[in-house]
Design a protein around this motif. Structure first.
Motif, short mmCIF file in Angstrom:
data_model
loop_
_atom_site.label_atom_id
_atom_site.label_comp_id
_atom_site.label_asym_id
_atom_site.label_seq_id
_atom_site.Cartn_x
_atom_site.Cartn_y
_atom_site.Cartn_z
N LYS A 52 0.83 -1.21 0.00
CA LYS A 52 0.00 0.00 0.00
C LYS A 52 0.86 1.26 0.00
N ASP A 53 2.11 1.13 0.49
CA ASP A 53 3.03 2.28 0.47
C ASP A 53 3.27 2.75 -0.96
N THR B 266 2.58 6.81 -4.97
CA THR B 266 2.16 7.09 -6.35
C THR B 266 1.11 8.19 -6.38
N VAL B 267 0.19 8.15 -5.43
CA VAL B 267 -0.83 9.21 -5.31
C VAL B 267 -0.15 10.55 -5.06
N SER C 232 1.94 11.58 -8.31
CA SER C 232 1.21 11.74 -9.57
C SER C 232 0.09 12.76 -9.51
N GLY C 233 -0.45 12.95 -8.30
CA GLY C 233 -1.59 13.86 -8.18
C GLY C 233 -2.93 13.21 -8.43
N PHE C 234 -2.92 11.92 -8.83
CA PHE C 234 -4.17 11.20 -9.03
C PHE C 234 -4.78 10.81 -7.69
N GLU C 235 -6.10 10.65 -7.67
CA GLU C 235 -6.79 10.20 -6.46
C GLU C 235 -6.43 8.74 -6.18
N GLU D 290 4.44 4.66 -14.89
CA GLU D 290 5.74 5.33 -14.88
C GLU D 290 6.10 5.80 -13.46
N VAL D 291 5.12 6.39 -12.77
CA VAL D 291 5.36 6.88 -11.42
C VAL D 291 5.63 5.70 -10.48
#
Length: 199
Positions: free
Chosen positions: A33-34, A39-40, A43-46, A83-84
């Motif tokens: 989960k880390d 990644t969140v 990346s800025g994604f939810e 990629e992230v």
């Protein structure tokens, strides 16, 4: 023990439990989960978007994305997330010995020249169904079968899309273990012994 251990697994085969136990036995970090959390952040994604996209490449979605990709402004969210996540996985692996679950980590680290012990955990449908039922509360056999098939298909498609290798093929791993036959304890013991033997 100076290697990174990657664990790929069929849904319901106990890979997370085994990975957590291996990390405890060896006194190293485990990353699952880390990877989503980082990644969140990067990346800025939810969180929901990352979780949905990170292990799901269907033929239909690939076709639709290919149509959209003709726009110069379109960036496939799944490609960005992958990629992230690749960068996050490399960042974690370079910190030192650890266990990393799923997300093509075996191939990512192999391509980067980082020494790994790559493990694949599988089990028969009955053992997996019992475990999934305990996790989800689902008791209907048909529903359990559908859920297993869906999750495995998502993982397979994702892995094969990004690695161009066959998911679950023993040639891609150092150890393939049947957790249904061997049990969690023996799987943990074998992975720990294999990790120590490679020192």
């Amino acid at each position: 023990m100076n290697k990174v251990i990657t664990i790929s697994r069929e849904y319901g085969a106990g890979g997370h439990t085994i990975g957590k136990r291996v990390a405890q036995e060896l006194g190293i970090e485990i990353y699952d989960k880390d990877i989503v959390r980082e990644t969140v952040r990067a990346s800025g994604f939810e969180t929901e978007v990352v979780q949905e996209e990170e292990e799901d490449v269907s033929k239909a979605s690939t076709f639709l994305k290919s149509l959209c990709s003709s726009s110069v402004h379109y960036r496939d969210p799944q490609e960005v997330i992958h990629e992230v996540q690749t960068a996050v996985i490399l960042q974690f692996a370079k910190k030192g010995p650890c266990v990393i679950l799923g997300r093509c980590a075996d191939d990512i680290l192999r391509e980067s020249g980082i020494e790994t012990l790559n493990v694949f955990i599988h089990a028969d449908d009955l053992h997996r169904a019992v475990r999934i039922s305990e996790m989800t509360g689902i008791t209907n056999a048909t529903e359990l079968q559908k859920l297993m098939a869906k999750k495995d298909s998502s993982r397979r498609n994702y892995y094969e899309h990004y690695t161009h290798k066959k998911w679950g093929d023993s040639h891609n791993y150092d150890l393939t273990l049947d957790s249904g036959k061997l049990g969690v304890d023996l799987c943990v013991q074998m992975i720990v012994e294999a990790a120590k033997a490679e020192e």
